[in-house]
Design an enzyme around this catalytic site. Structure first.
Site, PDB file in Angstrom:
ATOM      1  N   ALA A   7      -1.746  -6.571  -6.621  1.00 49.65           N
ATOM      2  CA  ALA A   7      -0.859  -7.468  -5.866  1.00 49.65           C
ATOM      3  C   ALA A   7       0.504  -6.853  -5.588  1.00 49.65           C
ATOM      4  CB  ALA A   7      -0.680  -8.787  -6.615  1.00 49.65           C
ATOM      5  N   MET A   8       0.822  -5.741  -6.238  1.00 50.34           N
ATOM      6  CA  MET A   8       2.123  -5.119  -6.010  1.00 50.34           C
ATOM      7  C   MET A   8       2.085  -4.285  -4.735  1.00 50.34           C
ATOM      8  SD  MET A   8       4.397  -2.676  -8.383  1.00 50.34           S
ATOM      9  CE  MET A   8       5.577  -1.612  -7.599  1.00 50.34           C
TER      10      MET A   8
END
Length: 117
Positions: A87-88
């Protein structure tokens, strides 16, 4: 980011769906803030400012893993920041320059660990 969307459809309950929605909102907000300058080279005072204005929003809010006090190798921090991870989002050198990124990594490693809420 694809992982974020894929997992949200497999969420077991409403709480998980909301958690993934918060992650997406934080990622998109961070990207929007960094690109608001029209792609110009970002200028930061130091790694502390980058951590406070970019990293802290996820990594001290139970969205991303706690970073402080983990003694992560500088090369590992650099690769995750440049390439992204789950998700980064990835951050380009025009968003966070190499010298400032190295300072972020040193500050993370030199700080005391944060307790999770």
């Amino acid at each position: 980011m694809l992982y974020l969307f894929r997992r949200s459809w497999k969420a077991n309950n409403q709480e998980e769906v909301e958690m993934y929605a918060r992650r997406l909102a934080v990622c998109l907000g961070t990207l929007a803030a960094l690109t608001a300058a029209g792609g110009a080279q970002a200028e930061w005072r130091d790694g502390g400012e980058v951590y406070d204005k970019v990293c802290r929003y996820c990594h001290e809010a139970n969205v991303g893993p706690v970073l402080k006090g983990r003694a992560l190798p500088e090369e590992y921090v650099r690769r995750v920041v440049r390439m992204g991870n789950r998700a980064m989002p990835a951050f380009r050198p025009t968003e966070i320059d190499d010298a400032t990124l190295a300072d972020v990594a040193r500050r993370i490693n030199g700080s005391e660990a944060l307790a999770r809420e």
